[in-house]
Scaffold this active site. Sequence first.
Site, PDB file in Angstrom:
ATOM      1  N   LYS A  75      25.253 -16.297  -2.201  1.00  0.00           N
ATOM      2  CA  LYS A  75      23.941 -16.245  -2.862  1.00  0.00           C
ATOM      3  C   LYS A  75      24.068 -16.826  -4.272  1.00  0.00           C
ATOM      4  O   LYS A  75      24.913 -16.391  -5.050  1.00  0.00           O
ATOM      5  CB  LYS A  75      23.445 -14.799  -2.934  1.00  0.00           C
ATOM      6  CG  LYS A  75      23.142 -14.226  -1.562  1.00  0.00           C
ATOM      7  CD  LYS A  75      22.752 -12.759  -1.636  1.00  0.00           C
ATOM      8  CE  LYS A  75      21.387 -12.569  -2.276  1.00  0.00           C
ATOM      9  NZ  LYS A  75      20.971 -11.136  -2.221  1.00  0.00           N
TER      10      LYS A  75
HETATM   11  C1  E4P Z   1      17.695 -10.302  -2.281  1.00  0.00           C
HETATM   12  O1  E4P Z   1      18.248 -11.366  -2.438  1.00  0.00           O
HETATM   13  C2  E4P Z   1      17.678  -9.284  -3.347  1.00  0.00           C
HETATM   14  O2  E4P Z   1      19.022  -8.932  -3.542  1.00  0.00           O
HETATM   15  C3  E4P Z   1      16.964  -8.021  -3.056  1.00  0.00           C
HETATM   16  O3  E4P Z   1      16.273  -8.058  -1.840  1.00  0.00           O
HETATM   17  C4  E4P Z   1      16.126  -7.567  -4.200  1.00  0.00           C
HETATM   18  O4  E4P Z   1      15.488  -6.376  -3.837  1.00  0.00           O
HETATM   19  P1  E4P Z   1      14.867  -5.380  -4.928  1.00  0.00           P
HETATM   20  O5  E4P Z   1      13.728  -6.062  -5.588  1.00  0.00           O
HETATM   21  O6  E4P Z   1      14.420  -4.191  -4.117  1.00  0.00           O
HETATM   22  O7  E4P Z   1      15.966  -5.034  -5.874  1.00  0.00           O
END
Ligand code: E4P
Length: 220
Positions: A85
Site C-alpha cells: 500500500k
Molecule cells: C484502507 O486502506 C484504510 O487502511 C482503512 O480502510 C481506513 O479505515 P478507517 O477510516 O476506518 O481508519
Amino acid sequence: MELYLDTANVAEVERLARIYPLAGVTTNPSIVAASKEPLWELLPRLQNAVGENGTLFAQTMSRDAAGMVAEAKRLNNALPGIIVKIPVTAEGLAAIKQLKREGIPTLGTAVYSAAQGLLAALAGAKYVAPYVNRVDAQGGNGIQMVQELQTLLALHAPQSKVLAASFKTPRQALDCLLAGCEAITLPLDVAQQMLGTPAVESAIEKFEQDWKNAFGTLNL
Ligand code: E4P
C-alpha cells in the site's frame, strides 16, 4: 468480488477465515500500531491466519519515493505475494510507477477524490482504495466519489480495481458494491454487523421452539 478484513487481529482473522469467504487481510500503519506487534513478526502470523491463498496488504512509511520503493521491496522479499500500500501523494505516484516497472504490485491508498484515485490507477496501481467514511466525515460524499472512481477506472484504467475502504456501516459497503466495486475491506465490527442482527437469532429461536413443541427434539 473480493472481501477483505481490515485488521491486524490475528485471533479474529483465524476465527472469521473459517466463516467468511475471505480474499485476504488489509492493514495500515494505525492498525499495525494498535496491535503493538512488530510488523515483521505480525505479517507472517496474519498470512498464516488467513491461509496460503489469502492476500495480505501492508503499507510503506517513507515519505519519499525512493524510501517507499525500498520498503516495498523489503515487504515483497519477506512475503512474496503481498500487495504494497502506497499513499497517493506526488512521491507515492512516482513510487507506484517505479514499482509497476519492477513487477511489485501496489495499492494506492489514502484516496480522498476520484481524480487522485484515477492517477494512482494510471500510474500502475493494481488496486485503489478510496476512503468512504473519512470523506463522509469531512462533509463530502464518499459513495459518490467511489461511483465516479469506479466509472473512471472502467473507462480509462480497466487493469486496476477499486478496493473500497473506510467503512462504519454495512450500508456504505453495499453501496460501493452496487456501484460496481470489485473489492471491499471491512473493519471487524462492520463485518460482524453484516451477518448478525438480533432478528436472525429470534427467528432461529422461534424455529427451534416450534420444532421442539411438535417433535420433542431439536434434531431432524
Ligand atoms: C484502507 O486502506 C484504510 O487502511 C482503512 O480502510 C481506513 O479505515 P478507517 O477510516 O476506518 O481508519
